[in-house]
Scaffold this motif. Structure first.
Motif, PDB file in Angstrom:
ATOM      1  N   LEU A   1       0.812  -1.232   0.000  1.00 35.08           N
ATOM      2  CA  LEU A   1       0.000   0.000   0.000  1.00 35.08           C
ATOM      3  C   LEU A   1       0.842   1.277   0.000  1.00 35.08           C
ATOM      4  O   LEU A   1       0.484   2.241  -0.688  1.00 35.08           O
ATOM      5  N   PRO A   2       1.990   1.337   0.714  1.00 35.27           N
ATOM      6  CA  PRO A   2       2.786   2.577   0.704  1.00 35.27           C
ATOM      7  C   PRO A   2       3.276   2.992  -0.684  1.00 35.27           C
ATOM      8  O   PRO A   2       3.504   4.179  -0.925  1.00 35.27           O
ATOM      9  N   VAL A   3       3.456   2.029  -1.593  1.00 36.08           N
ATOM     10  CA  VAL A   3       3.933   2.374  -2.944  1.00 36.08           C
ATOM     11  C   VAL A   3       2.875   2.074  -4.015  1.00 36.08           C
ATOM     12  O   VAL A   3       3.172   2.085  -5.214  1.00 36.08           O
ATOM     13  N   ALA A   4       1.639   1.795  -3.576  1.00 32.96           N
ATOM     14  CA  ALA A   4       0.577   1.397  -4.518  1.00 32.96           C
ATOM     15  C   ALA A   4       0.360   2.419  -5.618  1.00 32.96           C
ATOM     16  O   ALA A   4       0.025   2.063  -6.755  1.00 32.96           O
ATOM     17  N   HIS A   5       0.572   3.697  -5.309  1.00 34.38           N
ATOM     18  CA  HIS A   5       0.309   4.764  -6.279  1.00 34.38           C
ATOM     19  C   HIS A   5       1.455   4.964  -7.265  1.00 34.38           C
ATOM     20  O   HIS A   5       1.311   5.713  -8.238  1.00 34.38           O
ATOM     21  N   VAL A   6       2.593   4.295  -7.038  1.00 37.98           N
ATOM     22  CA  VAL A   6       3.748   4.493  -7.929  1.00 37.98           C
ATOM     23  C   VAL A   6       4.278   3.166  -8.483  1.00 37.98           C
ATOM     24  O   VAL A   6       5.448   3.045  -8.820  1.00 37.98           O
ATOM     25  N   ILE A   7       3.414   2.156  -8.539  1.00 37.44           N
ATOM     26  CA  ILE A   7       3.770   0.891  -9.172  1.00 37.44           C
ATOM     27  C   ILE A   7       2.673   0.524 -10.170  1.00 37.44           C
ATOM     28  O   ILE A   7       1.583   1.093 -10.138  1.00 37.44           O
ATOM     29  N   LYS A   8       2.986  -0.424 -11.044  1.00 37.39           N
ATOM     30  CA  LYS A   8       1.972  -1.014 -11.904  1.00 37.39           C
ATOM     31  C   LYS A   8       1.747  -2.433 -11.408  1.00 37.39           C
ATOM     32  O   LYS A   8       2.694  -3.226 -11.328  1.00 37.39           O
ATOM     33  N   ALA A   9       0.520  -2.740 -11.053  1.00 39.30           N
ATOM     34  CA  ALA A   9       0.208  -4.064 -10.512  1.00 39.30           C
ATOM     35  C   ALA A   9      -0.770  -4.783 -11.437  1.00 39.30           C
ATOM     36  O   ALA A   9      -1.649  -4.158 -12.044  1.00 39.30           O
TER      37      ALA A   9
ATOM     38  N   LEU B   1      -0.343 -13.690 -20.401  1.00 35.51           N
ATOM     39  CA  LEU B   1      -0.674 -12.791 -21.499  1.00 35.51           C
ATOM     40  C   LEU B   1      -2.074 -12.184 -21.335  1.00 35.51           C
ATOM     41  O   LEU B   1      -2.390 -11.154 -21.925  1.00 35.51           O
ATOM     42  N   GLN B   2      -2.908 -12.837 -20.508  1.00 33.56           N
ATOM     43  CA  GLN B   2      -4.273 -12.360 -20.259  1.00 33.56           C
ATOM     44  C   GLN B   2      -4.376 -11.565 -18.955  1.00 33.56           C
ATOM     45  O   GLN B   2      -5.473 -11.305 -18.461  1.00 33.56           O
ATOM     46  N   LYS B   3      -3.245 -11.175 -18.402  1.00 27.35           N
ATOM     47  CA  LYS B   3      -3.249 -10.499 -17.101  1.00 27.35           C
ATOM     48  C   LYS B   3      -4.035  -9.196 -17.149  1.00 27.35           C
ATOM     49  O   LYS B   3      -4.139  -8.552 -18.200  1.00 27.35           O
ATOM     50  N   LYS B   4      -4.586  -8.820 -15.994  1.00 28.86           N
ATOM     51  CA  LYS B   4      -5.397  -7.603 -15.888  1.00 28.86           C
ATOM     52  C   LYS B   4      -4.726  -6.606 -14.950  1.00 28.86           C
ATOM     53  O   LYS B   4      -4.261  -6.978 -13.864  1.00 28.86           O
ATOM     54  N   GLU B   5      -4.694  -5.360 -15.370  1.00 28.79           N
ATOM     55  CA  GLU B   5      -4.066  -4.339 -14.520  1.00 28.79           C
ATOM     56  C   GLU B   5      -4.983  -3.984 -13.355  1.00 28.79           C
ATOM     57  O   GLU B   5      -6.202  -3.861 -13.509  1.00 28.79           O
ATOM     58  N   LEU B   6      -4.380  -3.838 -12.193  1.00 24.27           N
ATOM     59  CA  LEU B   6      -5.113  -3.457 -10.991  1.00 24.27           C
ATOM     60  C   LEU B   6      -5.004  -1.951 -10.786  1.00 24.27           C
ATOM     61  O   LEU B   6      -3.909  -1.384 -10.862  1.00 24.27           O
ATOM     62  N   SER B   7      -6.126  -1.326 -10.530  1.00 25.05           N
ATOM     63  CA  SER B   7      -6.135   0.117 -10.269  1.00 25.05           C
ATOM     64  C   SER B   7      -5.740   0.373  -8.816  1.00 25.05           C
ATOM     65  O   SER B   7      -5.676  -0.547  -7.990  1.00 25.05           O
ATOM     66  N   LEU B   8      -5.495   1.632  -8.514  1.00 27.27           N
ATOM     67  CA  LEU B   8      -5.209   2.007  -7.129  1.00 27.27           C
ATOM     68  C   LEU B   8      -6.410   1.667  -6.244  1.00 27.27           C
ATOM     69  O   LEU B   8      -6.247   1.246  -5.091  1.00 27.27           O
TER      70      LEU B   8
END
Length: 251
Positions: A111-119, A149-156
Motif C-alpha cells: 500500500l505505501p507504494v501502490a500509487h507508484v507501481i503497476k500491478a 498474457l491475459q493479465k489484468k491491470e489493478l487500479s489504485l
C-alpha cells in the motif's frame, strides 16, 4: 533525463506454482507467499507481534520450527515490502478464499507504494464464466504463460480494496467485510461469494458439509471426503491439512 529502469516482480501463492512456473519465458524476480492466512490466528498490533503469532501457530499446528518460518516465510514477505517505486508487480493468485486471504495481505504490504507501481493480477481461466476451483494446479508451463498474457491491470482502487479487505479480515470485522463485498470490481467479480464463505465459517459451514459427505457417501476415507469437499466447497481452497483439521474437530 535518466530513464528509470522498471523492475518486474512475480508474487506466487505458494511453492506448488513455482514447480511449473515458466521462468524461462517470464523475466523478473519471483517472490513466494508461503502462508495459509485462512487458517489460524492473524492478530498482532505490530508486524513483529503478527509474525510471532503466525510462527507459533505454524509450529504448533504443522510442526515447522519458528526459525524456519522466519527464514523461509517472513523473508519473502519482507521482499514484498521492499519493492521499489516504478516496479511492475504481477500477482499470481486464484479466486478461492485461501488465495484471496494471502492476496489481501500481500496487497496491504504494498500500500505505501501502490500509487507508484503497476500491478497486475494473473488468474486461471474461467469455465462457463465460473472459477475453476482447481486453480493453477492442472496448468502446465504453456498454459501459465498464456494466462500471463491475459493479465489484468489493478487500479489504485483495487489495491486499496484488497488492503481494506485484509484489515477487515484481520480484525474479524464482519460488518466491514459485508460492506466491502458490495464494491464492484471487474478484477474481483467473485468477491461477494468468497466473503460469504468466510462469514459462514462462523456457522460451521465447512464442517457441516463434511458431515453431509460422510453421511451420504457412508465413508470415513480421507481421499474420498477430500475430493468431494473440493467439488462442493472449492471456494474455500482448503488443502488436505485444513480439511484434516476440520475432520478432527468434528470427531
Amino acid at each position: 533525463m535518466i530513464a528509470v529502469k522498471t523492475k518486474t516482480f512475480h508474487i506466487l501463492n505458494g511453492d506448488a506454482l513455482l514447480d511449473n512456473f515458466p521462468a524461462e519465458l517470464l523475466t523478473g524476480e519471483i517472490i513466494i507467499a508461503r502462508e495459509c492466512l485462512v487458517d489460524g490466528p492473524v492478530d498482532g498490533a505490530t508486524p513483529e507481534q503478527f509474525w510471532e503469532t503466525r510462527a507459533g501457530f505454524i509450529q504448533e499446528t504443522y510442526g515447522e520450527e519458528k526459525e524456519v518460518y522466519f527464514e523461509e516465510v517472513v523473508t519473502e514477505f519482507e521482499k514484498i515490502k521492499a519493492i521499489p517505486a516504478n516496479s511492475e508487480v504481477n500477482f499470481w493468485f486464484e479466486d478461492d478464499l485461501f488465495c484471496q486471504a494471502n492476496l489481501w495481505f500481500c496487497a496491504s504490504l504494498l500500500l505505501p507504494v501502490a500509487h507508484v507501481i503497476k500491478a497486475f493480477i494473473i488468474k486461471p481461466p474461467l469455465i462457463d464464466q465460473e472459477p475453476d476451483w482447481r486453480g493453477f494446479g492442472p496448468m502446465d508451463r504453456h498454459a501459465l504463460a498464456e494466462a500471463y498474457l491475459q493479465k489484468k491491470e489493478l487500479s489504485l482502487s483495487d489495491l486499496s480494496l484488497l488492503a481494506n479487505l485484509w484489515d477487515a479480515y484481520k480484525n474479524d470485522n464482519r460488518e466491514k467485510l459485508v460492506e466491502l463485498a458490495l464494491i464492484q470490481s471487474e478484477n474481483f467479480t467473485f468477491l461477494s461469494p468468497v466473503i460469504q464463505a468466510q462469514l459462514d465459517r462462523k456457522y460451521n459451514r465447512p464442517e457441516n458439509v463434511l458431515k453431509e459427505i460422510m453421511k451420504e457417501k457412508e465413508t470415513t476415507d480421507f481421499k474420498t471426503i477430500f475430493r468431494e469437499f473440493g467439488k462442493r466447497e472449492g471456494i474455500y481452497g482448503f488443502g488436505d491439512s485444513q480439511v484434516e483439521k476440520l475432520l478432527e474437530k468434528i470427531k
